[in-house]
Design a protein around this motif. Structure first.
Motif, PDB file in Angstrom:
ATOM      1  N   THR A 258       0.714  -1.236   0.034  1.00 30.07           N
ATOM      2  CA  THR A 258      -0.184  -0.100   0.088  1.00 30.07           C
ATOM      3  C   THR A 258       0.767   1.234  -0.088  1.00 30.07           C
ATOM      4  OG1 THR A 258      -1.791  -1.031   1.109  1.00 30.07           O
ATOM      5  CG2 THR A 258      -1.834   1.169   1.179  1.00 30.07           C
ATOM      6  N   TRP A 259       1.768   1.485   1.099  1.00 25.41           N
ATOM      7  CA  TRP A 259       2.240   2.855   1.143  1.00 25.41           C
ATOM      8  C   TRP A 259       3.294   3.372   0.189  1.00 25.41           C
ATOM      9  CZ3 TRP A 259       3.202   1.385   6.810  1.00 25.41           C
ATOM     10  CH2 TRP A 259       2.271   1.115   7.532  1.00 25.41           C
ATOM     11  N   ARG A 260       4.070   2.121  -0.065  1.00 22.05           N
ATOM     12  CA  ARG A 260       4.997   2.467  -1.382  1.00 22.05           C
ATOM     13  C   ARG A 260       4.543   2.646  -2.692  1.00 22.05           C
ATOM     14  NH1 ARG A 260       8.916  -0.968   1.486  1.00 22.05           N
ATOM     15  NH2 ARG A 260       8.388  -2.715   0.125  1.00 22.05           N
ATOM     16  N   PRO A 261       3.684   1.822  -3.095  1.00 26.51           N
ATOM     17  CA  PRO A 261       2.736   1.970  -4.324  1.00 26.51           C
ATOM     18  C   PRO A 261       2.118   3.183  -4.377  1.00 26.51           C
ATOM     19  CG  PRO A 261       2.408  -0.217  -3.546  1.00 26.51           C
ATOM     20  CD  PRO A 261       3.187   0.417  -2.602  1.00 26.51           C
ATOM     21  N   LEU A 262       1.498   3.789  -3.433  1.00 28.53           N
ATOM     22  CA  LEU A 262       0.850   5.097  -3.306  1.00 28.53           C
ATOM     23  C   LEU A 262       1.647   6.078  -3.072  1.00 28.53           C
ATOM     24  CD1 LEU A 262      -2.437   4.069  -1.391  1.00 28.53           C
ATOM     25  CD2 LEU A 262      -1.829   4.221  -3.971  1.00 28.53           C
ATOM     26  N   GLY A 263       3.075   6.092  -2.913  1.00 30.03           N
ATOM     27  CA  GLY A 263       4.028   7.306  -2.860  1.00 30.03           C
ATOM     28  C   GLY A 263       3.846   7.730  -1.272  1.00 30.03           C
ATOM     29  N   MET A 264       3.512   6.941  -0.387  1.00 27.43           N
ATOM     30  CA  MET A 264       3.255   7.506   0.984  1.00 27.43           C
ATOM     31  C   MET A 264       4.479   7.391   1.695  1.00 27.43           C
ATOM     32  SD  MET A 264      -0.562   5.501   1.684  1.00 27.43           S
ATOM     33  CE  MET A 264      -0.751   6.181   3.278  1.00 27.43           C
ATOM     34  N   THR A 265       5.471   8.327   1.659  1.00 32.29           N
ATOM     35  CA  THR A 265       6.995   8.209   1.954  1.00 32.29           C
ATOM     36  C   THR A 265       7.304   8.285   3.457  1.00 32.29           C
ATOM     37  OG1 THR A 265       7.208  10.426   1.353  1.00 32.29           O
ATOM     38  CG2 THR A 265       7.792   8.811  -0.432  1.00 32.29           C
ATOM     39  N   ASP A 266       6.351   9.193   4.098  1.00 34.21           N
ATOM     40  CA  ASP A 266       6.133   9.106   5.592  1.00 34.21           C
ATOM     41  C   ASP A 266       5.534   8.246   6.390  1.00 34.21           C
ATOM     42  OD1 ASP A 266       8.225  11.461   5.166  1.00 34.21           O
ATOM     43  OD2 ASP A 266       6.867  12.900   4.980  1.00 34.21           O
ATOM     44  N   THR A 267       4.821   7.345   5.710  1.00 36.49           N
ATOM     45  CA  THR A 267       4.039   6.456   6.590  1.00 36.49           C
ATOM     46  C   THR A 267       4.548   5.197   6.883  1.00 36.49           C
ATOM     47  OG1 THR A 267       1.931   7.245   5.435  1.00 36.49           O
ATOM     48  CG2 THR A 267       1.876   5.300   6.560  1.00 36.49           C
ATOM     49  N   ARG A 268       4.769   4.777   8.331  1.00 35.41           N
ATOM     50  CA  ARG A 268       5.238   3.562   8.627  1.00 35.41           C
ATOM     51  C   ARG A 268       4.842   3.366   9.962  1.00 35.41           C
ATOM     52  NH1 ARG A 268      10.901   5.866   7.263  1.00 35.41           N
ATOM     53  NH2 ARG A 268       9.324   6.814   6.012  1.00 35.41           N
ATOM     54  N   TYR A 269       5.220   2.220  10.489  1.00 37.72           N
ATOM     55  CA  TYR A 269       5.094   1.814  12.021  1.00 37.72           C
ATOM     56  C   TYR A 269       6.363   2.336  12.725  1.00 37.72           C
ATOM     57  CZ  TYR A 269       1.050  -1.259  11.630  1.00 37.72           C
ATOM     58  OH  TYR A 269      -0.325  -1.944  11.347  1.00 37.72           O
ATOM     59  N   GLY A 270       6.073   2.660  14.192  1.00 36.07           N
ATOM     60  CA  GLY A 270       7.244   3.113  15.026  1.00 36.07           C
ATOM     61  C   GLY A 270       7.928   2.016  15.431  1.00 36.07           C
ATOM     62  N   PRO A 271       8.922   2.234  16.470  1.00 31.68           N
ATOM     63  CA  PRO A 271       9.376   3.694  16.778  1.00 31.68           C
ATOM     64  C   PRO A 271      10.121   4.251  15.450  1.00 31.68           C
ATOM     65  CG  PRO A 271      10.634   2.056  17.617  1.00 31.68           C
ATOM     66  CD  PRO A 271       9.400   0.910  17.112  1.00 31.68           C
ATOM     67  N   LEU A 272       9.857   5.757  15.406  1.00 31.22           N
ATOM     68  CA  LEU A 272      10.435   6.384  14.316  1.00 31.22           C
ATOM     69  C   LEU A 272      11.807   6.857  14.582  1.00 31.22           C
ATOM     70  CD1 LEU A 272       7.255   8.795  13.685  1.00 31.22           C
ATOM     71  CD2 LEU A 272       7.801   6.468  12.570  1.00 31.22           C
ATOM     72  N   GLY A 273      12.545   6.867  13.486  1.00 33.76           N
ATOM     73  CA  GLY A 273      14.201   7.451  13.489  1.00 33.76           C
ATOM     74  C   GLY A 273      13.848   8.968  13.985  1.00 33.76           C
ATOM     75  N   PRO A 274      15.001   9.266  14.301  1.00 32.90           N
ATOM     76  CA  PRO A 274      15.099  10.764  14.793  1.00 32.90           C
ATOM     77  C   PRO A 274      14.454  11.816  13.680  1.00 32.90           C
ATOM     78  CG  PRO A 274      17.150   9.731  14.842  1.00 32.90           C
ATOM     79  CD  PRO A 274      16.348   8.852  14.278  1.00 32.90           C
ATOM     80  N   GLU A 275      14.777  11.720  12.357  1.00 28.48           N
ATOM     81  CA  GLU A 275      14.107  12.817  11.668  1.00 28.48           C
ATOM     82  C   GLU A 275      12.820  12.946  11.413  1.00 28.48           C
ATOM     83  OE1 GLU A 275      12.442  14.489   8.053  1.00 28.48           O
ATOM     84  OE2 GLU A 275      12.469  12.221   8.323  1.00 28.48           O
ATOM     85  N   LEU A 276      12.162  11.508  11.468  1.00 25.77           N
ATOM     86  CA  LEU A 276      10.544  11.785  11.355  1.00 25.77           C
ATOM     87  C   LEU A 276       9.972  12.026  12.748  1.00 25.77           C
ATOM     88  CD1 LEU A 276       9.314   8.598   9.244  1.00 25.77           C
ATOM     89  CD2 LEU A 276       9.345  11.153   8.874  1.00 25.77           C
ATOM     90  N   ALA A 277      10.752  11.530  13.946  1.00 22.90           N
ATOM     91  CA  ALA A 277      10.282  11.926  15.157  1.00 22.90           C
ATOM     92  C   ALA A 277      10.376  13.408  15.649  1.00 22.90           C
ATOM     93  CB  ALA A 277      11.221  11.191  16.350  1.00 22.90           C
ATOM     94  N   ASP A 278      11.299  14.037  14.909  1.00 21.32           N
ATOM     95  CA  ASP A 278      11.459  15.428  15.030  1.00 21.32           C
ATOM     96  C   ASP A 278      10.202  16.191  14.595  1.00 21.32           C
ATOM     97  OD1 ASP A 278      13.184  17.760  16.099  1.00 21.32           O
ATOM     98  OD2 ASP A 278      12.944  18.117  13.701  1.00 21.32           O
ATOM     99  N   ARG A 279       9.469  15.874  13.724  1.00 23.99           N
ATOM    100  CA  ARG A 279       8.434  16.514  13.106  1.00 23.99           C
ATOM    101  C   ARG A 279       7.044  15.801  13.478  1.00 23.99           C
ATOM    102  NH1 ARG A 279       7.353  14.814   7.511  1.00 23.99           N
ATOM    103  NH2 ARG A 279       9.150  13.779   6.753  1.00 23.99           N
ATOM    104  N   THR A 280       7.101  14.813  14.812  1.00 28.42           N
ATOM    105  CA  THR A 280       6.003  14.177  15.050  1.00 28.42           C
ATOM    106  C   THR A 280       5.368  14.921  16.030  1.00 28.42           C
ATOM    107  OG1 THR A 280       6.910  12.091  14.308  1.00 28.42           O
ATOM    108  CG2 THR A 280       5.154  12.038  16.183  1.00 28.42           C
ATOM    109  N   ALA A 281       3.909  14.864  15.997  1.00 29.83           N
ATOM    110  CA  ALA A 281       3.300  15.556  17.333  1.00 29.83           C
ATOM    111  C   ALA A 281       3.249  14.913  18.293  1.00 29.83           C
ATOM    112  CB  ALA A 281       1.688  15.602  16.700  1.00 29.83           C
ATOM    113  N   PRO A 282       3.477  15.175  19.584  1.00 29.80           N
ATOM    114  CA  PRO A 282       3.587  14.415  20.729  1.00 29.80           C
ATOM    115  C   PRO A 282       2.252  13.922  21.301  1.00 29.80           C
ATOM    116  CG  PRO A 282       3.861  16.784  20.993  1.00 29.80           C
ATOM    117  CD  PRO A 282       3.797  16.506  19.961  1.00 29.80           C
ATOM    118  N   THR A 283       2.320  12.914  21.928  1.00 32.74           N
ATOM    119  CA  THR A 283       0.992  12.574  22.426  1.00 32.74           C
ATOM    120  C   THR A 283       0.904  12.740  24.019  1.00 32.74           C
ATOM    121  OG1 THR A 283       1.755  10.197  22.495  1.00 32.74           O
ATOM    122  CG2 THR A 283       0.280  11.095  20.676  1.00 32.74           C
TER     123      THR A 283
END
Length: 356
Positions: free
Chosen positions: A191-216
């Motif tokens: 799903t995600w790669r065929p649709l070009g969803m480059t920022d979608t993934r299961y966590g835990p996230l790496g530092p680059e994505l975590a830096d722009r992640t909304a905290p819960t």
């Protein structure tokens, strides 16, 4: 039976300073969180907006935007799990109406062996309503999976619609077993790669994505505010990858996903039979009416064909094939509090504005 209320064209609704921008900005001030929204059709995005910041304290330095990464919570059920089920269904490997125990050995001899995949997708399987994994089974993932399979049913399958995360966790295990791969790998590949969803993934996230992640929320056991680590405790016990929760994504990526529901591109994981079956009432008059994974939007007649899925963290996505439009509203409500009524009110007003 009446059809949906007539609504304005999307460009008019979503114009800068227009009805949706005013509605969401006012609503989010009441809700007490920042957020982003988008609306579109089969041709893509027709309007979007944003308001507020990612969180409190140090998190207030960055505004919410369409590249902000959100913990999707239960929206995982439709952007990760549901497409994987559809692929197996299309390939003839996952029969929706056969009891699980008839073709899945781990379910044989257990109460869940009498349940069907369709009942899991519609939350009519009669499973226990709460997960309570740590309390009931401990913290070992293998013990949790064994406990999930062996648990007695809460009521006879098919007798009521009762939303429970156990259904999606169990369905995720079934998908992994039949496909022979972990759910995160399947979702990314199918799903995600065929649709070009480059920022979608299961966590835990790496530092680059975590830096722009909304905290819960603040997690007492870890001593931190969760950011890039799944908020849902059941998914966290299972290593962050589960059918019920664990996926992270951005508005940009979800725009691609929702557009593809209305205009499937080459390589999309779903075909028309799966979309038609899923985005149609499947609960036989039981309430609340549901499709397959998707919920018939509150305040609408199931025949109108407006479907939604929400996430506990404050996320939500809508689609109507009948009207040919989609919408999303992403917040991180749980970072601030768990008073969800203002968010429910905003979601309902947003749905009425976009879909009638």
């Amino acid at each position: 039976m009446t059809g949906p209320t007539r609504v304005a064209p999307l460009p008019e609704l979503a114009a800068p300073g227009g009805p949706l921008e005013r509605l969401v900005a006012t609503g989010l001030r009441t809700v007490g969180t920042g957020g982003v929204w988008s609306v579109g059709d089969a041709g893509g995005v027709r309007g979007r907006g944003r308001t507020g910041v990612l969180g409190r304290g140090a998190h207030a330095a960055r505004e919410a935007d369409h590249d902000t990464v959100f913990d999707l919570a239960s929206v995982t059920k439709v952007i990760a799990l549901w497409p994987c089920v559809g692929v197996l269904r299309r390939d003839g490997r996952l029969p929706l109406d056969r009891p699980l125990g008839a073709y899945w050995p781990p379910a044989a001899g257990h109460p869940v062996g009498a349940v069907t995949a369709r009942q899991l997708l519609t939350h009519t399987a009669g499973l226990p309503l709460r997960t309570r994994f740590a309390e009931l089974y401990g913290r070992d993932p293998a013990a949790i999976r064994a406990g999930l399979l062996a648990a007695p049913l809460h009521r006879p399958p098919g007798s009521a619609v009762e939303y429970t995360d156990r259904a999606a966790v169990l369905l995720g295990l079934l998908v992994e077993s039949l496909a022979g791969a972990p759910l995160d790998e399947l979702a990314a590949r199918q799903t995600w790669r065929p649709l070009g969803m480059t920022d979608t993934r299961y966590g835990p996230l790496g530092p680059e994505l975590a830096d722009r992640t909304a905290p819960t929320e603040y997690e007492e056991g870890l001593g931190v505010i969760l950011r890039g680590v799944v908020h849902d405790p059941s998914a966290r016990l299972l290593g962050g990858v589960s059918g019920n929760a664990g996926a992270f994504s951005t508005a940009h990526d979800l725009e691609r996903f929702l557009t593809a529901l209305l205009a499937p591109p080459p390589g999309a994981p779903w075909d028309d039979p799966w979309l038609t079956e899923s985005l149609r009432e499947q609960t036989g008059g039981l309430e609340p009416a549901r499709g397959l994974s998707w919920l018939c939007a509150a305040g609408t007649d199931p025949a109108e064909g407006t479907f939604v899925h929400y996430g506990f963290t404050g996320t939500g996505v809508w689609v109507s094939r009948r009207q040919g439009r989609w919408a999303l509203l992403l917040t991180n409500k749980v970072h601030y509090d768990r008073d969800f009524q203002p968010l429910t009110d905003l979601r309902n007003a947003f749905r009425r504005a976009v879909f009638g």
